[in-house]
Scaffold this motif. Structure first.
Motif, PDB file in Angstrom:
ATOM      1  N   THR A 152      10.574  53.973  10.067  1.00  0.00           N
ATOM      2  CA  THR A 152      10.754  52.823  10.973  1.00  0.00           C
ATOM      3  C   THR A 152       9.820  52.930  12.175  1.00  0.00           C
ATOM      4  O   THR A 152       9.117  51.977  12.526  1.00  0.00           O
ATOM      5  CB  THR A 152      12.226  52.752  11.457  1.00  0.00           C
ATOM      6  N   VAL A 153       9.795  54.110  12.818  1.00  0.00           N
ATOM      7  CA  VAL A 153       8.922  54.290  13.987  1.00  0.00           C
ATOM      8  C   VAL A 153       7.464  54.105  13.566  1.00  0.00           C
ATOM      9  O   VAL A 153       6.687  53.415  14.242  1.00  0.00           O
ATOM     10  CB  VAL A 153       9.144  55.674  14.631  1.00  0.00           C
ATOM     11  N   GLN A 155       6.226  52.321  11.095  1.00  0.00           N
ATOM     12  CA  GLN A 155       5.905  50.924  10.765  1.00  0.00           C
ATOM     13  C   GLN A 155       5.876  50.041  12.016  1.00  0.00           C
ATOM     14  O   GLN A 155       4.980  49.210  12.182  1.00  0.00           O
ATOM     15  CB  GLN A 155       6.926  50.365   9.762  1.00  0.00           C
ATOM     16  N   VAL A 156       6.866  50.217  12.897  1.00  0.00           N
ATOM     17  CA  VAL A 156       6.907  49.399  14.115  1.00  0.00           C
ATOM     18  C   VAL A 156       5.698  49.747  14.992  1.00  0.00           C
ATOM     19  O   VAL A 156       5.025  48.851  15.526  1.00  0.00           O
ATOM     20  CB  VAL A 156       8.247  49.606  14.859  1.00  0.00           C
ATOM     21  N   ARG A 159       2.390  48.252  13.496  1.00  0.00           N
ATOM     22  CA  ARG A 159       2.180  46.815  13.766  1.00  0.00           C
ATOM     23  C   ARG A 159       1.702  46.595  15.201  1.00  0.00           C
ATOM     24  O   ARG A 159       0.852  45.754  15.458  1.00  0.00           O
ATOM     25  CB  ARG A 159       3.473  46.022  13.514  1.00  0.00           C
ATOM     26  N   GLN A 160       2.253  47.358  16.146  1.00  0.00           N
ATOM     27  CA  GLN A 160       1.797  47.224  17.538  1.00  0.00           C
ATOM     28  C   GLN A 160       0.365  47.711  17.682  1.00  0.00           C
ATOM     29  O   GLN A 160      -0.441  47.111  18.391  1.00  0.00           O
ATOM     30  CB  GLN A 160       2.684  48.037  18.466  1.00  0.00           C
TER      31      GLN A 160
END
Lengths: 188, 188
Positions: A152-153, A155-156, A159-160
């Motif tokens: 999760t970290v 992927q998030v 994207r940033q």
């Protein structure tokens, strides 16, 4: 033709990325990729099973490096320490291939078939990290959760990182995202 | 034929689940499902676009109920409070459909096509919850992370719940998984 081309993989990847960006992934053929790279279709198939694999051959390496980073942490490492080590391995890889990673992300975002493939790679990555974390003595649920949090970290933060108008180090973005996750989870 | 059958949807679902379990999803046809339910193919297609949708029509309802639960929390609710409300909505739904949810899980686990569809539903759910959490004033990254955490807890708890030899309440399993996630994330 038939000779080993030391830089053929890179040339094929660059040609494919350029064509996917120009005409779209669906509209690009292997013949066009080979032609743009100044190589033959036969050479293409020596390196990649199909045009999709040009985009995904690095994902397995990323998975192995993240698993390897977990395995290489000292015995005293906490679950969060192991997640951090895996994210550092991802950061090193993304920085090395920044010029490939950013257009790749846009190409995948534009195709449902490629998004599905990317999702499946994410599940494979979670499974591989869960095994590695279990082997390091975490309980089944904690290992599963830690692997999910790590992806999760990643992927998030990814994207940033690709959308950031001011290029920043992936590691810095990932550190910030992990800090926000902890703030969220530990409140109250 | 042609008449509205008040319980046709349920009969078709039960017939489909029985056949998917007996012969496998791939080997089952719409004609067989309709026949087992004592209905026509035409009636089947009034309720479901295809045999896959028998398994997924409830996922949209689940998503709407989880989003609705976030929207219904009091203004003072924290991000964790909103995640908890969405998990309560999921628990209510899973308990209501326990007899459907458990075999459905096994059928999906046995088919790559169905797993891909399930993954895409998970992404849709994260996107819908991220929007709802943003609308409640969370920052972009926090909203995205909170939606991911909620779906992670739901998925990890769901696997434990369906595999548990002693049936337990989903809510209890989800509470325990969320507590383990917090312990993991807040250590150190």
């Amino acid at each position: 033709m038939g000779r080993w081309q030391p830089d053929a993989r890179v040339r094929l990847q660059e040609a494919a990325m350029a064509l996917y960006g120009e005409r779209g992934y669906e509209q690009t053929t292997v013949a066009q990729i080979a032609e743009r790279a100044g190589l033959t279709k036969r050479t293409f198939f020596r390196y990649f099973a199909d045009k999709r694999e040009v985009l995904f051959w690095g994902a397995e390496l990323l998975e192995r490096q993240m698993v390897g980073a977990i395995e290489a942490t000292p015995e005293s490492a906490s679950a969060l320490g192991m997640i951090g080590a895996a994210l550092e391995a991802a950061a090193a890889r993304f920085e090395e291939f920044r010029e490939f990673a950013v257009p790749r992300h846009r190409i995948i975002a534009a195709s449902r078939e490629l998004q599905e493939r990317e999702l499946i790679k994410g599940v494979s990555m979670i499974a591989a990290m869960t095994s590695a974390l279990r082997a390091r003595g975490l309980g089944d649920t904690t290992a599963d959760l830690a692997a999910h949090l790590c992806v999760t970290v990643m992927q998030v933060a990814f994207r940033q990182w690709v959308d950031d108008p001011e290029p920043r180090a992936f590691q810095q973005v990932a550190d910030e995202v992990l800090a926000q996750l902890r703030e969220l989870a530990c409140a109250g």
